[in-house]
Design a protein around this motif. Structure first.
Motif, mmCIF file in Angstrom:
data_model
loop_
_atom_site.group_PDB
_atom_site.id
_atom_site.type_symbol
_atom_site.label_atom_id
_atom_site.label_comp_id
_atom_site.label_asym_id
_atom_site.label_seq_id
_atom_site.Cartn_x
_atom_site.Cartn_y
_atom_site.Cartn_z
ATOM 1 N N UNK A 154 -30.854 11.433 42.572
ATOM 2 C CA UNK A 154 -31.176 10.734 41.179
ATOM 3 C C UNK A 154 -30.121 11.587 40.009
ATOM 4 N N UNK A 155 -29.341 10.582 39.454
ATOM 5 C CA UNK A 155 -28.298 11.355 38.378
ATOM 6 C C UNK A 155 -29.281 11.432 37.270
ATOM 7 N N UNK A 156 -29.290 12.434 36.376
ATOM 8 C CA UNK A 156 -29.853 12.786 35.128
ATOM 9 C C UNK A 156 -28.939 12.483 33.894
ATOM 10 N N UNK A 157 -27.533 12.678 34.167
ATOM 11 C CA UNK A 157 -26.708 12.339 32.962
ATOM 12 C C UNK A 157 -25.389 12.750 33.722
ATOM 13 N N UNK A 158 -24.353 12.122 32.949
ATOM 14 C CA UNK A 158 -22.812 12.320 33.414
ATOM 15 C C UNK A 158 -22.411 13.268 32.302
ATOM 16 N N UNK A 159 -21.617 14.191 32.407
ATOM 17 C CA UNK A 159 -20.851 15.095 31.561
ATOM 18 C C UNK A 159 -19.248 14.960 31.745
ATOM 19 N N UNK A 160 -18.672 14.128 31.320
ATOM 20 C CA UNK A 160 -17.465 13.691 31.574
ATOM 21 C C UNK A 160 -16.422 14.984 31.609
ATOM 22 N N UNK A 161 -16.546 15.765 30.460
ATOM 23 C CA UNK A 161 -15.574 16.680 30.453
ATOM 24 C C UNK A 161 -15.978 18.173 31.126
ATOM 25 N N UNK A 162 -16.687 18.065 31.980
ATOM 26 C CA UNK A 162 -17.455 19.177 32.761
ATOM 27 C C UNK A 162 -16.706 19.208 34.107
ATOM 28 N N UNK A 163 -16.597 20.781 34.716
ATOM 29 C CA UNK A 163 -16.177 20.782 36.219
ATOM 30 C C UNK A 163 -16.571 19.781 37.079
ATOM 31 N N UNK A 164 -18.101 19.872 37.203
ATOM 32 C CA UNK A 164 -18.901 18.786 37.970
ATOM 33 C C UNK A 164 -19.515 18.038 37.120
ATOM 34 N N UNK A 165 -18.917 16.661 37.085
ATOM 35 C CA UNK A 165 -19.402 15.789 35.845
ATOM 36 C C UNK A 165 -20.805 15.306 35.980
ATOM 37 N N UNK A 166 -21.452 15.400 37.388
ATOM 38 C CA UNK A 166 -22.597 14.915 37.467
ATOM 39 C C UNK A 166 -23.730 15.828 37.322
ATOM 40 N N UNK A 167 -24.765 15.566 36.402
ATOM 41 C CA UNK A 167 -25.983 16.351 36.409
ATOM 42 C C UNK A 167 -27.088 15.723 36.873
ATOM 43 N N UNK A 168 -27.783 16.142 38.000
ATOM 44 C CA UNK A 168 -28.974 15.567 38.574
ATOM 45 C C UNK A 168 -30.022 15.787 37.966
ATOM 46 N N UNK A 169 -31.167 14.830 38.136
ATOM 47 C CA UNK A 169 -32.298 15.173 37.646
ATOM 48 C C UNK A 169 -33.460 13.928 37.701
ATOM 49 N N UNK A 170 -34.641 14.084 37.814
ATOM 50 C CA UNK A 170 -35.439 12.765 37.661
ATOM 51 C C UNK A 170 -36.054 12.275 38.944
ATOM 52 N N UNK A 171 -35.566 13.172 39.971
ATOM 53 C CA UNK A 171 -36.020 12.492 41.268
ATOM 54 C C UNK A 171 -37.725 12.691 41.472
ATOM 55 N N UNK A 172 -38.387 13.717 40.849
ATOM 56 C CA UNK A 172 -39.542 14.105 40.779
ATOM 57 C C UNK A 172 -40.556 12.998 40.066
ATOM 58 N N UNK A 173 -39.806 12.437 38.980
ATOM 59 C CA UNK A 173 -40.619 11.053 38.425
ATOM 60 C C UNK A 173 -40.673 9.958 39.211
ATOM 61 N N UNK A 174 -39.445 9.613 39.853
ATOM 62 C CA UNK A 174 -39.495 8.501 40.649
ATOM 63 C C UNK A 174 -40.400 8.629 42.044
ATOM 64 N N UNK A 175 -40.260 9.847 42.549
ATOM 65 C CA UNK A 175 -41.324 10.002 43.517
ATOM 66 C C UNK A 175 -42.603 9.937 43.181
#
Ligand code: F6P
Length: 373
Positions: free
Chosen positions: A249-270
């Motif tokens: 689950x992707x929490x947010x995208x940070x385009x200017x970051x080295x790793x653009x993907x911030x994960x987060x939210x899987x616990x709410x889905x589950x």
């Protein structure tokens, strides 16, 4: 043969407990043991892009051993080879390679060498600097513990303790309310933090990115526990955990970051899925950045001090372009190029996984028999 007179030190990427302990060890070893000048670079590679540096004296690094964060500041959005310089008329980011600017500022500041304290992103940036002929050493930092070639990074053990404390607290409220409770931990695509904190707190279910889960298996496990009179089920879940055949689950995208993907939210889905399938009341807690803050535990203070001291020893003995590591309990070093752009995940035959299974932990794998204990 030691020609070094002045070294720079920076902290890059996401912060973690123990950064100040490393800065202190680097500065004190360099100042006292080797008579070097030490220059602190502000906000990681951003400080080299923008030319923001300041001399570090013994007074500056006094009384910081136990302090969380970093006195130098950091940035996880300043990759010199892909630096965001603005946005176009459509609002899309414009990226430029500003590596030459970084090299110019290093030379202008008369830095003979650089100590880069950071994770895989920082080591990748440092590799670029090395390619331009600047001697560097790296110190491995991250709560994720996912750097190649080292058994442990500083900051990890403190984050494990923080997550474990949170899991322990969740345990008591879960028992009062007879709930299934999920606790989501950080770690990106590596499950080290969740596995260690989960085992330390006796979590009933541990979900990590390396072992994709089956939600029906988790639900059967929760129901089986309820049938056996267990008051609660605790699930430690990595932010990078994903269902079999599915995506994290992707929490947010940070385009200017080295790793653009911030994960987060899987616990709410589950939590929603588990409550719907089992009928058991379920709640989720996302620990987030609390895992990165605060004072390092004693283990990390010692490790950070060893790492910082060793970084200066490497530079002063002419062993450039290496990252300090711990292997077999010894402080050693490896080429930074070996570490850059790579991530260390939990191998599926890791002994901690079989230990956890032996004490009845469910990993959400289909066919896993519900624990008889
Ligand atoms: O790499 C450290 C880390 O805390 C990860 O565990 C997490 O996914 C990420 O950084 C969060 O980044 P940010 O601080 O940009 O939200």
């Amino acid at each position: 043969m030691n020609q070094l007179r002045r070294i720079g030190v920076l902290t890059g990427g996401g912060d973690c407990p123990g950064l100040n302990a490393v800065i202190r060890a680097v500065a004190k070893s360099a100042l006292f043991d080797h008579g070097l000048e030490v220059i602190g670079i502000r906000d990681g590679y951003l400080g080299l892009i923008e030319n923001r540096m300041q001399p570090l004296t013994a007074d500056d690094v006094s009384n910081i051993l136990t302090r969380g964060g970093t006195i130098l500041g950091t940035s996880n959005k300043a990759n010199p080879s892909r630096y965001m310089t603005g946005k176009n008329s459509k609002g899309q980011p414009i990226f430029e390679d500003v590596t030459e600017r970084v090299i110019h500022h290093i030379r202008q500041g008369s830095l003979d060498a650089l100590v880069a304290i950071g994770g895989d992103g920082t080591m990748s940036c440092t590799n670029l600097v090395i390619e331009h002929g600047i001697p560097c050493v790296g110190v491995p930092k991250t709560i994720d513990n996912d750097l190649m070639s080292t058994e442990i990074t500083f900051g990890f053990s403190t984050a494990v303790q923080t997550a474990c404390d949170a899991l322990d607290r969740i345990h008591t409220t879960a028992a009062s309310h007879h709930r299934v409770m999920l606790v989501e931990t950080m770690g990106r695509n590596a499950g080290w933090l969740t596995l260690h904190a989960g085992i330390a707190s006796g979590a009933d279910v541990i979900l990590i990115p390396e072992i994709p889960y089956d939600v029906q298996t988790i639900c059967r496990f929760c129901l089986h526990r309820r049938e056996r009179g267990k008051t609660a089920t605790i699930i430690a879940v990595s932010e990078g955990a994903k269902p079999i055949g599915g995506q994290a689950v992707i929490g947010r995208i940070v385009p200017e970051s080295f790793d653009t993907i911030r994960l987060g939210g899987v616990s709410n889905v589950l939590a929603d899925q588990i409550e719907k399938i089992t009928g058991l009341e379920t709640r989720a807690t996302i620990l987030g950045h609390v895992q990165r803050g605060g004072s390092p535990i004693a283990f990390d203070r010692v490790l950070a001090t060893q790492f910082g001291h060793q970084a200066v020893e490497l530079l002063c003995s002419g062993q450039f372009n290496r990252m300090v590591v711990m292997q077999g309990g010894k402080i050693l070093s490896v080429p930074i190029s070996e570490v850059a752009n790579r991530q260390r995940l939990i191998p599926l035959d890791h002994p901690l996984l079989s230990t956890a299974r032996a004490v009845g932990t469910c990993f959400g794998t289909p066919g896993e028999s519900p624990s008889p204990r």
